[in-house]
Design an enzyme around this catalytic site. Structure first.
Site, PDB file in Angstrom:
ATOM      1  CG  ASN A  75     -11.102  19.319 -57.446  1.00 51.32           C
ATOM      2  OD1 ASN A  75     -10.457  19.192 -58.478  1.00 51.32           O
ATOM      3  ND2 ASN A  75     -11.597  18.299 -56.763  1.00 51.32           N
TER       4      ASN A  75
ATOM      5  CD  GLU B  46      -9.009  13.614 -51.090  1.00 52.18           C
ATOM      6  OE1 GLU B  46      -9.912  12.878 -51.509  1.00 52.18           O
ATOM      7  OE2 GLU B  46      -9.062  14.167 -49.988  1.00 52.18           O
TER       8      GLU B  46
ATOM      9  CG  ASP C  27     -10.278  14.578 -63.149  1.00 53.48           C
ATOM     10  OD1 ASP C  27     -10.553  14.476 -61.937  1.00 53.48           O
ATOM     11  OD2 ASP C  27     -11.142  14.531 -64.050  1.00 53.48           O
TER      12      ASP C  27
ATOM     13  CG  ASP D 211      -6.437  12.865 -47.986  1.00 49.58           C
ATOM     14  OD1 ASP D 211      -7.463  12.222 -48.282  1.00 49.58           O
ATOM     15  OD2 ASP D 211      -6.360  14.123 -47.999  1.00 49.58           O
TER      16      ASP D 211
HETATM   17  N1  LIG Z   1     -10.918  16.792 -59.512  1.00 52.52           N
HETATM   18  C1  LIG Z   1     -11.283  15.789 -58.746  1.00 52.52           C
HETATM   19  N2  LIG Z   1     -11.631  16.018 -57.493  1.00 52.52           N
HETATM   20  C2  LIG Z   1     -11.981  15.028 -56.664  1.00 52.52           C
HETATM   21  C3  LIG Z   1     -11.976  13.703 -57.121  1.00 52.52           C
HETATM   22  N3  LIG Z   1     -12.355  12.895 -56.105  1.00 52.52           N
HETATM   23  C4  LIG Z   1     -12.558  13.687 -55.026  1.00 52.52           C
HETATM   24  N4  LIG Z   1     -12.343  14.979 -55.370  1.00 52.52           N
HETATM   25  C5  LIG Z   1     -12.424  16.068 -54.531  1.00 52.52           C
HETATM   26  O1  LIG Z   1     -11.541  16.017 -53.476  1.00 52.52           O
HETATM   27  C6  LIG Z   1     -11.999  16.864 -52.447  1.00 52.52           C
HETATM   28  C7  LIG Z   1     -11.764  16.357 -51.087  1.00 52.52           C
HETATM   29  O2  LIG Z   1     -11.978  17.326 -50.157  1.00 52.52           O
HETATM   30  P1  LIG Z   1     -11.948  17.110 -48.654  1.00 52.52           P
HETATM   31  O3  LIG Z   1     -12.405  15.726 -48.312  1.00 52.52           O
HETATM   32  O4  LIG Z   1     -12.792  18.079 -48.024  1.00 52.52           O
HETATM   33  O5  LIG Z   1     -10.470  17.277 -48.180  1.00 52.52           O
HETATM   34  P2  LIG Z   1      -9.381  18.420 -48.459  1.00 52.52           P
HETATM   35  O6  LIG Z   1      -9.995  19.478 -49.178  1.00 52.52           O
HETATM   36  O7  LIG Z   1      -8.328  17.692 -49.312  1.00 52.52           O
HETATM   37  O8  LIG Z   1      -8.872  18.741 -47.131  1.00 52.52           O
HETATM   38  P3  LIG Z   1      -7.880  17.921 -46.286  1.00 52.52           P
HETATM   39  O9  LIG Z   1      -7.979  16.519 -46.716  1.00 52.52           O
HETATM   40  O10 LIG Z   1      -8.368  18.094 -44.925  1.00 52.52           O
HETATM   41  O11 LIG Z   1      -6.599  18.501 -46.519  1.00 52.52           O
HETATM   42  C8  LIG Z   1     -13.441  17.081 -52.768  1.00 52.52           C
HETATM   43  O12 LIG Z   1     -13.717  18.405 -53.143  1.00 52.52           O
HETATM   44  C9  LIG Z   1     -13.740  16.182 -53.941  1.00 52.52           C
HETATM   45  O13 LIG Z   1     -14.692  16.756 -54.826  1.00 52.52           O
HETATM   46  C10 LIG Z   1     -11.624  13.456 -58.472  1.00 52.52           C
HETATM   47  O14 LIG Z   1     -11.606  12.328 -58.961  1.00 52.52           O
HETATM   48  N5  LIG Z   1     -11.258  14.549 -59.208  1.00 52.52           N
END
Ligand SMILES: Nc1nc2c(ncn2[C@@H]2O[C@H](COP(=O)(O)OP(=O)(O)OP(=O)(O)O)[C@@H](O)[C@H]2O)c(=O)[nH]1
Length: 671
Positions: A529, A565, A538, A521
């Protein structure tokens, strides 16, 4: 079961034809019977006609002979009744040599000879001595038969005839008439009248009233065992006139006549020819008149007439038969032409249909070892010559690498006598282009000899179909790949991961090898983002994905985007230690990307947290745990992998991120 209409029609026609043939035979038989009857009747009629002709001829010949004889007797009687001549002869015989009297007697004899056409005339005395002829003196004596006749004539005072005979006295056969001369009642001598029968008598017999080549009338007389022909035989070139009865064939009409038979006689004559004859006795003589004609000649005219008469109905019959034959032939010819036209039309249709479907047909003769090909089959092979393709030519048209396989398929089908269904490549003979063909064949068995005699079948060019199939396969493969690919990161997606987990789970179970899973992860990605925007987010994910995939390059390893992600890496045949090492390599690789992450609490760059787990899958009798019927469904036991890796990941996050944490128990038993 009722007969089909066509069969009934055929049956009725068959019977009709039989009845017609029977009627025709009966009619022909009737005509032939009538012709035979007519011929026999005509032959009988002709036979009677010829018998009547023979009878008439024989009668006329006999009558002519009698007339001639009668005339001789009348002439002789005139002389016998001439008393003046008798007186002169008496005087002269008493004193032979008196000149005046001699001349007078000679003159009388000469006139008599010329008028009655005698060959010779003699004056003789009562003792049979010859004295005078019309031309002068003579001497000599009467031959014995005439001497006997002289004595009869003088004794009975009648003219006496000696039948025709041969004697040394004359060089020709002759008839003698003895004319007695009396002076009062006193016999003084006689006149001997001699006729050469060749000129006087035979000419009468030789004259046949109708023109016949083989006809002849002959006078015969019998003397003991001898039969003498008094007149010459028409066909006997040897001049033989005396026959021995005992040596003659018994069916010779002459022999039959001598035995007393009269009327119409059948048999074989002195030439051995079949003859029909008429025998009758000549009155007041020992002569038998036999008139005969060859049967062959007698009936030749009749046969000719009959042939001519028969030729008309026979010609009509032949004409009729010819017409019937021509009619039947014409019908057969028209029917054949119709069938030919139909056949040609059907063949055209068949050829057209075959061309449209690229289907040709062939027959392979096992004895001749050659294919008889239809024009479309020729076209498929690109043959320059038409009709026949030898086994060698066929084999050389198949690419070498395929040849053995194709031959085996053919051989097996022939051995098992099963229908042949196969596809193979051929190299066209004209342009060497590789084409795919599909062959359907049936082996024809000769029942008597219990052997395969030939194979008959169709051949179709399926190159285009094969190409379409290949394209379809390629498309399907590409599609399937696409379905299993994450479009953004271009690495396998969750679906591909699940399928791969199922496969490797079973493989590990079979091989008793450990199976490891990493859950990865991106740290603080939401912040990324938020800070850099989604497009940059992306791009960040793409680079992280590439780095992870680059670290999972061993056979069987699979890096996939798990979602958002999150990424996963499946490591077959990898224990917990090795999994740790792989995870560390991945973590370092991502860090090494050095992508700026200003809002990360961990580092100034993008980092990942990784949870690892490793399991040794074992067989369990509980189907729900490890038996997977759906290929893309992860078995329940495999779910443990994800749960444990997820739990480890959670631990990694909790412990501060940018680290690798293994699941608490390094080797988990799937229970
Ligand atoms: N740009 C982009 N963002 C994505 C995609 N898929 C998921 N996200 C973003 O990934 C983020 C995941 O955030 P969280 O699940 O809160 O986790 P985090 O911010 O990484 O925090 P931790 O995992 O605890 O470190 C979200 O804001 C999603 O919008 C994608 O395909 N592209």
């Amino acid at each position: 079961m009722p007969l089909p209409p066509a069969f009934s029609w055929y049956q009725s026609r068959l019977w009709g034809g039989r009845v017609l043939a029977l009627v025709g035979l009966l009619a022909l038989g009737g005509v032939l019977w009538g012709l035979v009857q007519a011929y026999q009747s005509r032959e009988e009629h002709t036979r009677h006609q010829i018998e009547r002709e023979l009878h008439t001829v024989n009668y006329l010949q006999t009558q002519s002979l009698l007339d001639w004889r009668e005339q001789r007797l009348i002439d002789a009687s005139t002389l016998a009744d001439d008393s003046m001549f008798a007186q002169s002869a008496s005087q002269w015989l008493q004193v032979p040599g008196a000149t005046v009297l001699t001349l007078r007697i000679q003159e009388r004899l000469r006139i008599f000879q010329e008028r009655a056409k005698y060959t010779a005339v003699y004056l003789l005395d009562a003792q049979g001595r010859l004295w005078l002829t019309p031309h002068g003196d003579t001497n000599g004596r009467l031959p014995a038969p005439e001497m006997q006749a002289l004595q009869e004539a003088l004794a009975q005072a009648i003219v006496t005839v000696v039948e025709p005979r041969r004697d040394d006295f004359f060089a020709f056969p002759f008839l003698s008439v003895i004319v007695p001369l009396f002076e009062g009642t006193e016999p003084v001598g006689a006149v001997w009248l001699v006729s050469d029968v060749r000129t006087n008598l035979y000419t009468k017999l030789q004259t046949w009233p109708t023109p016949r080549e083989t006809a002849e009338s002959t006078l015969f007389s019998r003397h003991g065992d001898e039969v003498r022909a008094l007149s010459p035989l028409r066909h006997d070139t040897n001049g033989k006139s005396v026959f021995q009865l005992s040596q003659m064939p018994p069916d010779d009409p002459v022999v039959q006549a001598m035995a007393g038979a009269r009327g119409v006689l059948y048999g074989h004559d002195y030439r051995g020819r079949a003859v029909m004859a008429m025998a009758s006795a000549v009155p007041d003589s020992p002569w038998i008149m036999v008139s005969k004609i060859d049967v062959a000649e007698a009936f030749a005219d009749t046969q000719l007439r009959e042939i001519l008469a028969l030729s008309l109905p026979v010609s009509l019959l032949l004409l009729l038969a010819g017409l019937v034959f021509a009619y039947v032939q014409r019908r057969a010819w028209r029917r054949e032409r119709e069938l030919k036209t139909q056949l040609q039309r059907n063949m055209r249709w068949l050829e057209g249909a075959q061309k449209a479907a690229s289907v040709g047909y062939f027959a392979f003769d096992l004895d001749q070892k050659q294919f008889l090909m239809s024009s479309m089959a020729n076209e498929i092979f690109g043959m320059s010559h038409t009709g026949v393709l030898s086994l060698q030519e066929w084999m050389s048209a198949i690419p070498e690498e395929d040849c053995q396989r194709v031959l085996t398929i053919h051989r097996d089908a022939m051995a098992q006598r099963t229908p042949l269904r196969t596809q193979y490549r051929i190299q066209r003979m004209d342009n060497q282009a590789l084409r795919w063909v599909e062959v359907w064949g049936e082996y024809e068995v000769e029942v008597e000899q219990d052997r395969v005699a030939r194979m008959i079948g169709t051949i179709q060019d399926i190159t285009e179909r094969k190409q379409s199939e290949q394209e379809l396969t390629n498309y399907r493969t590409a599609l399937e790949e696409k379905v299993r690919l994450d479009p953004m990161t271009q690495i396998p997606n969750r679906r591909a991961l699940d399928e791969h987990v199922v496969l490797e789970w079973h493989r590990a179970m079979r091989n008793h090898t450990p199976l490891s899973l990493l859950m990865i992860d991106v740290d603080h990605f939401k912040a990324y983002n938020d800070h850099y925007g989604h497009v940059a987010g992306d791009e960040c994910l793409r680079q992280v994905a590439a780095a992870i995939a680059a670290c999972a390059s061993r056979a069987g390893e699979l890096a996939a985007r798990y979602g958002g992600e999150e990424f996963s890496v499946l490591l077959p045949d990898t224990d917990v230690e090795q999994a740790q090492q792989s995870a560390e390599r991945i973590r370092a690789a991502v860090e090494a990307l050095a992508m700026e992450h200003a809002d990360s609490s961990v580092a100034g760059c993008v980092t990942v947290s990784i949870g690892t787990t490793s399991i040794q899958p074992v067989f369990t009798p509980t189907p729900a745990l490890d038996v997977c019927t759906e290929p893309d469904t992860v078995p329940q036991a495999a779910q443990t992998l994800f749960e444990q890796a997820d739990a480890a990941l959670y631990q990694a996050k909790q412990q501060g991120r940018n680290r690798v944490v293994a699941y608490a128990s390094t080797v988990a038993q799937a229970d």
